[in-house]
Design a protein around this motif. Structure first.
Motif, PDB file in Angstrom:
ATOM      1  N   LYS A  81      -6.282   1.101 -13.091  1.00 51.55           N
ATOM      2  CA  LYS A  81      -6.063   0.009 -12.136  1.00 51.55           C
ATOM      3  C   LYS A  81      -4.813  -0.747 -12.540  1.00 51.55           C
ATOM      4  O   LYS A  81      -4.561  -0.996 -13.693  1.00 51.55           O
ATOM      5  CB  LYS A  81      -7.257  -0.941 -12.143  1.00 51.55           C
ATOM      6  CG  LYS A  81      -8.510  -0.326 -11.596  1.00 51.55           C
ATOM      7  CD  LYS A  81      -9.614  -1.361 -11.538  1.00 51.55           C
ATOM      8  CE  LYS A  81     -10.884  -0.756 -11.010  1.00 51.55           C
ATOM      9  NZ  LYS A  81     -11.972  -1.745 -10.962  1.00 51.55           N
ATOM     10  N   ARG A  82      -4.033  -1.101 -11.518  1.00 48.56           N
ATOM     11  CA  ARG A  82      -2.851  -1.894 -11.767  1.00 48.56           C
ATOM     12  C   ARG A  82      -3.237  -3.362 -11.680  1.00 48.56           C
ATOM     13  O   ARG A  82      -4.060  -3.754 -10.869  1.00 48.56           O
ATOM     14  CB  ARG A  82      -1.765  -1.619 -10.743  1.00 48.56           C
ATOM     15  CG  ARG A  82      -1.166  -0.254 -10.879  1.00 48.56           C
ATOM     16  CD  ARG A  82      -0.042  -0.125  -9.905  1.00 48.56           C
ATOM     17  NE  ARG A  82       0.676   1.132 -10.121  1.00 48.56           N
ATOM     18  CZ  ARG A  82       1.668   1.511  -9.379  1.00 48.56           C
ATOM     19  NH1 ARG A  82       2.080   0.761  -8.373  1.00 48.56           N
ATOM     20  NH2 ARG A  82       2.269   2.644  -9.625  1.00 48.56           N
ATOM     21  N   ALA A  83      -2.622  -4.140 -12.472  1.00 46.93           N
ATOM     22  CA  ALA A  83      -2.910  -5.563 -12.491  1.00 46.93           C
ATOM     23  C   ALA A  83      -2.446  -6.246 -11.206  1.00 46.93           C
ATOM     24  O   ALA A  83      -3.032  -7.238 -10.769  1.00 46.93           O
ATOM     25  CB  ALA A  83      -2.251  -6.237 -13.694  1.00 46.93           C
TER      26      ALA A  83
END
Length: 73
Positions: free
Chosen positions: A69-71
């Motif tokens: 997951k990307r922030a």
């Protein structure tokens, strides 16, 4: 495995052959079909002894194939 040659045509759940067809099949099946008069056993291959030195299976990396997951999403 045994190499067999069909004497007559036959069909079953596991195998079907026509007269004159040659194929390699399991030893037990070959013996059974030979006793019934369906095939002629041409040769029997000896099984290779399994060795403990076979190539080890690759272990998957801990996060291999997983998306992260990307922030910012």
């Amino acid at each position: 495995m045994a190499k067999v040659k069909a004497i007559v045509s036959f069909a079953g759940a596991d195998l079907s052959m026509y007269p004159g067809e040659e194929r390699e099949i399991d030893d037990k099946l070959a013996a059974s079909l030979s006793e019934a008069g369906h095939v002629e056993i041409l040769s029997v291959k000896e099984k290779k002894p399994s060795t403990s030195e076979e190539a080890p299976k690759k272990e998957a990396k801990k996060n291999e194939g997983k998306r992260t997951k990307r922030a910012d999403s």
